[in-house]
Design a protein around this motif. Structure first.
Motif, PDB file in Angstrom:
ATOM      1  N   ASN A 120      -0.240 -21.961  -6.334  1.00  0.00           N
ATOM      2  CA  ASN A 120       0.294 -22.990  -7.244  1.00  0.00           C
ATOM      3  C   ASN A 120       1.803 -23.184  -7.075  1.00  0.00           C
ATOM      4  O   ASN A 120       2.517 -23.444  -8.042  1.00  0.00           O
ATOM      5  CB  ASN A 120      -0.033 -22.656  -8.708  1.00  0.00           C
ATOM      6  CG  ASN A 120      -1.531 -22.681  -8.962  1.00  0.00           C
ATOM      7  OD1 ASN A 120      -2.127 -21.656  -9.271  1.00  0.00           O
ATOM      8  ND2 ASN A 120      -2.152 -23.824  -8.799  1.00  0.00           N
ATOM      9  N   ALA A 121       2.284 -23.044  -5.853  1.00  0.00           N
ATOM     10  CA  ALA A 121       3.729 -23.143  -5.629  1.00  0.00           C
ATOM     11  C   ALA A 121       4.183 -24.598  -5.679  1.00  0.00           C
ATOM     12  O   ALA A 121       3.588 -25.471  -5.055  1.00  0.00           O
ATOM     13  CB  ALA A 121       4.091 -22.528  -4.281  1.00  0.00           C
ATOM     14  N   SER A 122       5.265 -24.812  -6.440  1.00  0.00           N
ATOM     15  CA  SER A 122       5.867 -26.143  -6.538  1.00  0.00           C
ATOM     16  C   SER A 122       7.111 -26.187  -5.642  1.00  0.00           C
ATOM     17  O   SER A 122       7.828 -25.196  -5.505  1.00  0.00           O
ATOM     18  CB  SER A 122       6.210 -26.406  -8.008  1.00  0.00           C
ATOM     19  OG  SER A 122       7.530 -26.826  -8.157  1.00  0.00           O
ATOM     20  N   PHE A 123       7.358 -27.327  -4.994  1.00  0.00           N
ATOM     21  CA  PHE A 123       8.469 -27.413  -4.047  1.00  0.00           C
ATOM     22  C   PHE A 123       9.819 -27.178  -4.718  1.00  0.00           C
ATOM     23  O   PHE A 123      10.709 -26.582  -4.131  1.00  0.00           O
ATOM     24  CB  PHE A 123       8.474 -28.777  -3.348  1.00  0.00           C
ATOM     25  CG  PHE A 123       7.410 -28.916  -2.299  1.00  0.00           C
ATOM     26  CD1 PHE A 123       7.167 -27.899  -1.389  1.00  0.00           C
ATOM     27  CD2 PHE A 123       6.648 -30.075  -2.203  1.00  0.00           C
ATOM     28  CE1 PHE A 123       6.196 -28.011  -0.418  1.00  0.00           C
ATOM     29  CE2 PHE A 123       5.670 -30.203  -1.233  1.00  0.00           C
ATOM     30  CZ  PHE A 123       5.437 -29.174  -0.340  1.00  0.00           C
ATOM     31  N   LEU A 124       9.997 -27.661  -5.932  1.00  0.00           N
ATOM     32  CA  LEU A 124      11.319 -27.576  -6.559  1.00  0.00           C
ATOM     33  C   LEU A 124      11.497 -26.323  -7.402  1.00  0.00           C
ATOM     34  O   LEU A 124      12.607 -25.820  -7.526  1.00  0.00           O
ATOM     35  CB  LEU A 124      11.568 -28.812  -7.436  1.00  0.00           C
ATOM     36  CG  LEU A 124      11.711 -30.142  -6.675  1.00  0.00           C
ATOM     37  CD1 LEU A 124      11.945 -31.293  -7.646  1.00  0.00           C
ATOM     38  CD2 LEU A 124      12.855 -30.067  -5.670  1.00  0.00           C
ATOM     39  N   ASP A 125      10.415 -25.810  -7.972  1.00  0.00           N
ATOM     40  CA  ASP A 125      10.590 -24.777  -8.994  1.00  0.00           C
ATOM     41  C   ASP A 125      10.084 -23.388  -8.608  1.00  0.00           C
ATOM     42  O   ASP A 125      10.439 -22.409  -9.260  1.00  0.00           O
ATOM     43  CB  ASP A 125       9.902 -25.212 -10.293  1.00  0.00           C
ATOM     44  CG  ASP A 125      10.513 -26.504 -10.826  1.00  0.00           C
ATOM     45  OD1 ASP A 125      11.748 -26.644 -10.723  1.00  0.00           O
ATOM     46  OD2 ASP A 125       9.762 -27.376 -11.289  1.00  0.00           O
ATOM     47  N   SER A 126       9.251 -23.280  -7.582  1.00  0.00           N
ATOM     48  CA  SER A 126       8.735 -21.946  -7.225  1.00  0.00           C
ATOM     49  C   SER A 126       9.677 -21.285  -6.225  1.00  0.00           C
ATOM     50  O   SER A 126      10.548 -21.945  -5.644  1.00  0.00           O
ATOM     51  CB  SER A 126       7.353 -22.078  -6.586  1.00  0.00           C
ATOM     52  OG  SER A 126       6.452 -22.621  -7.517  1.00  0.00           O
ATOM     53  N   SER A 127       9.461 -19.993  -6.014  1.00  0.00           N
ATOM     54  CA  SER A 127      10.275 -19.310  -4.999  1.00  0.00           C
ATOM     55  C   SER A 127       9.874 -19.852  -3.628  1.00  0.00           C
ATOM     56  O   SER A 127       8.710 -20.201  -3.384  1.00  0.00           O
ATOM     57  CB  SER A 127      10.024 -17.798  -5.049  1.00  0.00           C
ATOM     58  OG  SER A 127       8.775 -17.505  -4.474  1.00  0.00           O
ATOM     59  N   ILE A 128      10.855 -19.905  -2.735  1.00  0.00           N
ATOM     60  CA  ILE A 128      10.560 -20.405  -1.389  1.00  0.00           C
ATOM     61  C   ILE A 128       9.606 -19.440  -0.678  1.00  0.00           C
ATOM     62  O   ILE A 128       8.828 -19.829   0.193  1.00  0.00           O
ATOM     63  CB  ILE A 128      11.865 -20.670  -0.590  1.00  0.00           C
ATOM     64  CG1 ILE A 128      11.617 -21.696   0.523  1.00  0.00           C
ATOM     65  CG2 ILE A 128      12.473 -19.409  -0.056  1.00  0.00           C
ATOM     66  CD1 ILE A 128      11.423 -23.096   0.040  1.00  0.00           C
ATOM     67  N   ASP A 129       9.614 -18.184  -1.104  1.00  0.00           N
ATOM     68  CA  ASP A 129       8.676 -17.211  -0.525  1.00  0.00           C
ATOM     69  C   ASP A 129       7.229 -17.604  -0.818  1.00  0.00           C
ATOM     70  O   ASP A 129       6.344 -17.445   0.024  1.00  0.00           O
ATOM     71  CB  ASP A 129       8.940 -15.809  -1.085  1.00  0.00           C
ATOM     72  CG  ASP A 129      10.180 -15.188  -0.483  1.00  0.00           C
ATOM     73  OD1 ASP A 129      10.696 -15.730   0.520  1.00  0.00           O
ATOM     74  OD2 ASP A 129      10.649 -14.172  -1.022  1.00  0.00           O
ATOM     75  N   ASP A 130       6.979 -18.115  -2.029  1.00  0.00           N
ATOM     76  CA  ASP A 130       5.609 -18.543  -2.358  1.00  0.00           C
ATOM     77  C   ASP A 130       5.208 -19.766  -1.536  1.00  0.00           C
ATOM     78  O   ASP A 130       4.066 -19.886  -1.088  1.00  0.00           O
ATOM     79  CB  ASP A 130       5.485 -18.855  -3.857  1.00  0.00           C
ATOM     80  CG  ASP A 130       5.278 -17.600  -4.684  1.00  0.00           C
ATOM     81  OD1 ASP A 130       5.207 -16.500  -4.091  1.00  0.00           O
ATOM     82  OD2 ASP A 130       5.185 -17.718  -5.925  1.00  0.00           O
ATOM     83  N   VAL A 131       6.173 -20.686  -1.358  1.00  0.00           N
ATOM     84  CA  VAL A 131       5.885 -21.870  -0.532  1.00  0.00           C
ATOM     85  C   VAL A 131       5.543 -21.420   0.892  1.00  0.00           C
ATOM     86  O   VAL A 131       4.538 -21.823   1.477  1.00  0.00           O
ATOM     87  CB  VAL A 131       7.091 -22.833  -0.519  1.00  0.00           C
ATOM     88  CG1 VAL A 131       6.856 -23.985   0.451  1.00  0.00           C
ATOM     89  CG2 VAL A 131       7.367 -23.357  -1.935  1.00  0.00           C
ATOM     90  N   ARG A 132       6.364 -20.514   1.438  1.00  0.00           N
ATOM     91  CA  ARG A 132       6.113 -20.026   2.810  1.00  0.00           C
ATOM     92  C   ARG A 132       4.785 -19.288   2.896  1.00  0.00           C
ATOM     93  O   ARG A 132       4.073 -19.400   3.884  1.00  0.00           O
ATOM     94  CB  ARG A 132       7.219 -19.041   3.216  1.00  0.00           C
ATOM     95  CG  ARG A 132       8.513 -19.680   3.616  1.00  0.00           C
ATOM     96  CD  ARG A 132       9.400 -18.590   4.270  1.00  0.00           C
ATOM     97  NE  ARG A 132      10.798 -18.897   4.160  1.00  0.00           N
ATOM     98  CZ  ARG A 132      11.442 -19.764   4.931  1.00  0.00           C
ATOM     99  NH1 ARG A 132      10.786 -20.390   5.879  1.00  0.00           N
ATOM    100  NH2 ARG A 132      12.716 -19.991   4.767  1.00  0.00           N
ATOM    101  N   ARG A 133       4.471 -18.507   1.865  1.00  0.00           N
ATOM    102  CA  ARG A 133       3.241 -17.702   1.885  1.00  0.00           C
ATOM    103  C   ARG A 133       2.004 -18.610   2.016  1.00  0.00           C
ATOM    104  O   ARG A 133       1.081 -18.294   2.745  1.00  0.00           O
ATOM    105  CB  ARG A 133       3.153 -16.848   0.604  1.00  0.00           C
ATOM    106  CG  ARG A 133       1.912 -15.994   0.492  1.00  0.00           C
ATOM    107  CD  ARG A 133       2.005 -14.734   1.331  1.00  0.00           C
ATOM    108  NE  ARG A 133       0.742 -13.991   1.342  1.00  0.00           N
ATOM    109  CZ  ARG A 133       0.410 -13.083   2.247  1.00  0.00           C
ATOM    110  NH1 ARG A 133       1.233 -12.773   3.218  1.00  0.00           N
ATOM    111  NH2 ARG A 133      -0.748 -12.463   2.186  1.00  0.00           N
ATOM    112  N   GLU A 134       2.024 -19.745   1.313  1.00  0.00           N
ATOM    113  CA  GLU A 134       0.860 -20.636   1.416  1.00  0.00           C
ATOM    114  C   GLU A 134       0.717 -21.154   2.850  1.00  0.00           C
ATOM    115  O   GLU A 134      -0.394 -21.268   3.365  1.00  0.00           O
ATOM    116  CB  GLU A 134       0.960 -21.771   0.388  1.00  0.00           C
ATOM    117  CG  GLU A 134       0.826 -21.195  -1.026  1.00  0.00           C
ATOM    118  CD  GLU A 134       0.489 -22.205  -2.106  1.00  0.00           C
ATOM    119  OE1 GLU A 134      -0.426 -21.930  -2.893  1.00  0.00           O
ATOM    120  OE2 GLU A 134       1.150 -23.255  -2.176  1.00  0.00           O
TER     121      GLU A 134
END
Ligand SMILES: NC(=O)c1ccc[n+]([C@@H]2O[C@H](COP(=O)([O-])OP(=O)(O)OC[C@H]3O[C@@H](n4cnc5c(N)ncnc54)[C@H](OP(=O)(O)O)[C@@H]3O)[C@@H](O)[C@H]2O)c1
Length: 237
Positions: A84-98
């Motif tokens: 559930n990673a959001s581009f603006l509000d989640s950690s960039i690590d979560d975005v990368r993990r997906e």
């Protein structure tokens, strides 16, 4: 044509959800052997499946799984994650993990298994995408982008693998009744139905499987004006 009967399949993420249903359906259609992967192989409960440890983001783990499944003729890239990673509000690590799990994971396994499939006379790869390859929404932004990227990967590899005798099917589906969608209160397709449609796709060498009405509707809507998929664009700010 790829027959399931007598095949040797490997299903990533084969201990639960859609992966577990795929393992069951493969045996029901007469697969000779099914390797079912999990990060903890003790969670694989199918009595006939061969459990394999696999962390799809770890090249060493992927290489070890390929070493242990040298007779594979079908690879099913099912493992995936939704943070559930959001581009603006989640950690960039979560975005990368997906992206690591949903895009690079299948790329690593495909690169490791293509030489095996070729040696074993060709074969088939099935990648599990999502309806969210074609549509995004708040809460699934990075997941959706990772599945769009996987869809593009599938389209490229389908062409690259064709001369090598390996067919590639991409599957799109909306909500499925698994752990991943447990927090969602909406109509869900059963994992069993997704698995049966996936295997029909493999057996008919279909390039693409649309496993529910939502996927068919969203795909059909892609050629319409963007506001058809995103009506909020017409609302006042
Ligand atoms: N459920 C839905 O609504 C839905 C809709 C469209 C597409 N999909 C896609 O369908 C596929 C299967 O999802 P599901 O619904 O069955 O989800 P699930 O029940 O949450 O299962 C996820 C599976 O992926 C594996 N996995 C996750 N991260 C991994 C990693 N880093 N390395 C290796 N394996 C990993 C898990 O293995 P462990 O047991 O080791 O954790 C598990 O088997 C995914 O690609 C998902 O994106 C699901």
């Amino acid at each position: 044509m790829t027959s399931i009967k007598g095949s040797v399949a490997i299903v990533t993420g084969g201990s639960r959800g859609i992966g577990k249903a795929l393992v069951e359906a493969l045996y029901q259609r007469g697969a000779a052997k099914v390797y079912a992967t999990a990060r903890d192989p003790r969670t694989v409960t199918h009595p006939d499946a061969i459990p394999l440890a696999l962390e799809v983001t770890d090249p060493g783990s992927v290489a070890a799984a390929a070493d242990q499944a040298p007779d594979a003729t079908i690879l099913i890239n099912n493992a995936g994650v939704l943070l559930n990673a959001s581009f603006l509000d989640s950690s960039i690590d979560d975005v990368r993990r997906e992206f690591e799990v949903n895009f690079y994971g299948p790329l690593l396994t495909t690169r490791a298994f293509v030489p095996l499939l070729e040696r074993n006379g060709g074969g088939h790869i099935l990648n599990i995408h999502s309806v969210l390859s074609w549509f995004t929404a708040p809460g699934v932004e990075a997941y959706s982008a990772s599945k769009s990227a996987l869809w593009s990967q599938t389209n490229a590899l389908r062409l690259a693998l064709r001369p090598r005798g390996i067919n590639l099917t991409g599957l799109h589906v909306g909500y499925v009744d698994t752990d991943m969608a447990s927090g969602v209160d909406a109509a869900k397709t059963s994992p069993h139905s997704v698995a049966e449609q996936a295997l029909d796709g493999i057996e008919s060498d279909a390039p693409e499987v649309l496993a529910d009405d939502l996927s068919r509707q969203v795909k059909a809507g892609l050629s319409a004006d963007l506001t058809a998929l995103y009506p909020q664009l017409t609302a006042p700010r």
